[in-house]
Design an enzyme around this catalytic site. Sequence first.
Site, PDB file in Angstrom:
ATOM      1  N   THR A   1      22.187  21.498  -0.186  1.00  0.00           N
ATOM      2  CA  THR A   1      21.473  20.680   0.843  1.00  0.00           C
ATOM      3  C   THR A   1      20.099  20.880   0.238  1.00  0.00           C
ATOM      4  O   THR A   1      19.300  20.047   0.606  1.00  0.00           O
ATOM      5  CB  THR A   1      21.425  21.784   2.031  1.00  0.00           C
ATOM      6  OG1 THR A   1      21.388  23.061   1.829  1.00  0.00           O
ATOM      7  CG2 THR A   1      22.441  21.467   3.214  1.00  0.00           C
TER       8      THR A   1
ATOM      9  N   GLU B   1      15.396  22.728 -16.234  1.00  0.00           N
ATOM     10  CA  GLU B   1      17.082  22.691 -16.062  1.00  0.00           C
ATOM     11  C   GLU B   1      17.588  21.043 -15.973  1.00  0.00           C
ATOM     12  O   GLU B   1      18.388  20.862 -16.743  1.00  0.00           O
ATOM     13  CB  GLU B   1      17.328  23.408 -14.501  1.00  0.00           C
ATOM     14  CG  GLU B   1      19.009  23.191 -14.179  1.00  0.00           C
ATOM     15  CD  GLU B   1      19.731  24.425 -14.738  1.00  0.00           C
ATOM     16  OE1 GLU B   1      19.174  25.605 -15.094  1.00  0.00           O
ATOM     17  OE2 GLU B   1      20.826  24.148 -15.295  1.00  0.00           O
TER      18      GLU B   1
ATOM     19  N   SER C   1      21.438  30.766 -15.143  1.00  0.00           N
ATOM     20  CA  SER C   1      20.475  30.145 -15.977  1.00  0.00           C
ATOM     21  C   SER C   1      19.135  29.841 -15.257  1.00  0.00           C
ATOM     22  O   SER C   1      18.261  30.054 -16.106  1.00  0.00           O
ATOM     23  CB  SER C   1      21.089  28.665 -16.080  1.00  0.00           C
ATOM     24  OG  SER C   1      21.206  27.978 -14.786  1.00  0.00           O
TER      25      SER C   1
ATOM     26  N   ASP D   1      17.857  27.792  -6.542  1.00  0.00           N
ATOM     27  CA  ASP D   1      18.128  29.060  -7.614  1.00  0.00           C
ATOM     28  C   ASP D   1      16.758  29.497  -7.975  1.00  0.00           C
ATOM     29  O   ASP D   1      16.826  30.855  -8.103  1.00  0.00           O
ATOM     30  CB  ASP D   1      19.221  28.754  -8.711  1.00  0.00           C
ATOM     31  CG  ASP D   1      20.337  27.910  -8.142  1.00  0.00           C
ATOM     32  OD1 ASP D   1      20.659  28.017  -6.950  1.00  0.00           O
ATOM     33  OD2 ASP D   1      21.190  27.220  -8.847  1.00  0.00           O
TER      34      ASP D   1
ATOM     35  N   ALA E   1      29.412  31.887 -12.705  1.00  0.00           N
ATOM     36  CA  ALA E   1      30.041  32.494 -11.634  1.00  0.00           C
ATOM     37  C   ALA E   1      29.217  31.784 -10.492  1.00  0.00           C
ATOM     38  O   ALA E   1      29.536  32.121  -9.291  1.00  0.00           O
ATOM     39  CB  ALA E   1      29.861  33.845 -11.846  1.00  0.00           C
TER      40      ALA E   1
HETATM   41  C1  GLA Z   1      23.512  24.932  -8.014  1.00  0.00           C
HETATM   42  C2  GLA Z   1      21.953  24.129  -7.937  1.00  0.00           C
HETATM   43  C3  GLA Z   1      21.262  24.420  -6.808  1.00  0.00           C
HETATM   44  C4  GLA Z   1      22.233  24.035  -5.718  1.00  0.00           C
HETATM   45  C5  GLA Z   1      23.317  24.776  -5.328  1.00  0.00           C
HETATM   46  C6  GLA Z   1      24.430  24.241  -4.581  1.00  0.00           C
HETATM   47  O1  GLA Z   1      23.214  26.145  -7.869  1.00  0.00           O
HETATM   48  O2  GLA Z   1      21.447  24.771  -9.248  1.00  0.00           O
HETATM   49  O3  GLA Z   1      20.000  23.904  -6.873  1.00  0.00           O
HETATM   50  O4  GLA Z   1      22.132  22.513  -5.341  1.00  0.00           O
HETATM   51  O5  GLA Z   1      24.108  24.184  -6.825  1.00  0.00           O
HETATM   52  O6  GLA Z   1      23.705  24.612  -3.220  1.00  0.00           O
END
Ligand code: GLA
Length: 389
Positions: free
Chosen positions: A33, A156, A124, A168, A119
């Site tokens: 999302t 990233e 990262s 993240d 995982a």
């Molecule tokens: C990865 C991406 C995030 C997010 C998730 C799915 O972790 O780095 O930005 O989109 O997938 O929710």
Amino acid sequence: MEQQIKNKFSNIFGAEPVMYCAPGRVNLIGEHTDYNEGFVLPAAVDKQIVFAVKPNSVGRFRFFAYDLNEQFETEEDKIQKSDTAWANYLLGVVAQFAKAGKRVPAFDCVFGGNVPLGAGMSSSAAIEVGMAFAINDLFGLGCSRLDMTKFAQMAEHEYAGVNCGIMDQFASMHGKAGHVVRLDCRSLDFQYFPLDTTNHLLVLVNTGVKHELASSEYNKRRAECEAGVRILQKYYSGVRSLRDATMEMLNAHCQEFGDVVYRRCSYIVEENARLIAGCKALADNDFAAFGQFMYGSHEGLSHKFEVSCKELDQLVAIARTVPGVLGSRMMGGGFGGCTISLVEKSKVADFERAIKAGYKTPDGHEPVVLNFIVLWISYLHYILLSLVN
Ligand code: GLA
């Protein structure tokens, strides 16, 4: 771990470093999302990447990956994407500071940690965020947490090739003890929700299947969502992203979407709704209701967004059979990694037994189960680490 990394630094570079660290994250609900300007509900956890860092006077960035026992170096004024995948996370961050007009002098860095790789726990992002935090602090560059979060995200995109959302990096940078954080990925407003772990725990189970986000499926999902937005924009001027879409809008134009894009978009609309309702359930301490939203999320991710895999589905199917498991779903980008389950504390051992009896990793081992996940003891830890050392 901190000590080992510090010692390694002294052995290689013959100096006393400053220490920093950044956590991995879990996400309770709200998957894929973030890049659709919707909501996410992550929390930073007590798995971390630790950094030993010090400026040098040799005009080169010298990096050492402790867990891989590998070294990388490059000239201070020649920052560019390299062939060494892990170094790109660090180089990508340095490049973002430079883009923002902040010069980063040469430094040495040893890093390593215990966020499991591949995982879905954002190892990262922890590397990028920790590097950004360390550079900013070490050289007094005066960037805000939000600036650094964005630098980490752009690293990233530009150096790792994954067009990820901001979840993240944000979660790693903004974790708070005992809390999950609801982030509005459009406005970047956020709100902490206490997570009462007196009677319930979050349990992660690692499929042992490494996800490969950069291997195109992630970017493909993002493109499919954007294709859906372009269709909606022909009819609804107020639609900027799937955040603005409703099921009525999607249904009115489902022919034009085609099956795949329709399913991708409807999953996003429903997941945002589940997250909002889930936060209300959490605020009411209604864990049973929250758990049902987690199961719903998994169904959508598996059948509509199609980012699950048979191992993740198998783990969720086992979870459904264990009394006291209130909810379970795949976590993160998908195609492997972990499931996250909400389990009554008194039933965690039953759950672990059922999982170990019913599931083996692709290479035939018992899966790693991480329970009693302690939510991160807040970002103060960064500062504590640098003070202690
Ligand atoms: C990865 C991406 C995030 C997010 C998730 C799915 O972790 O780095 O930005 O989109 O997938 O929710």
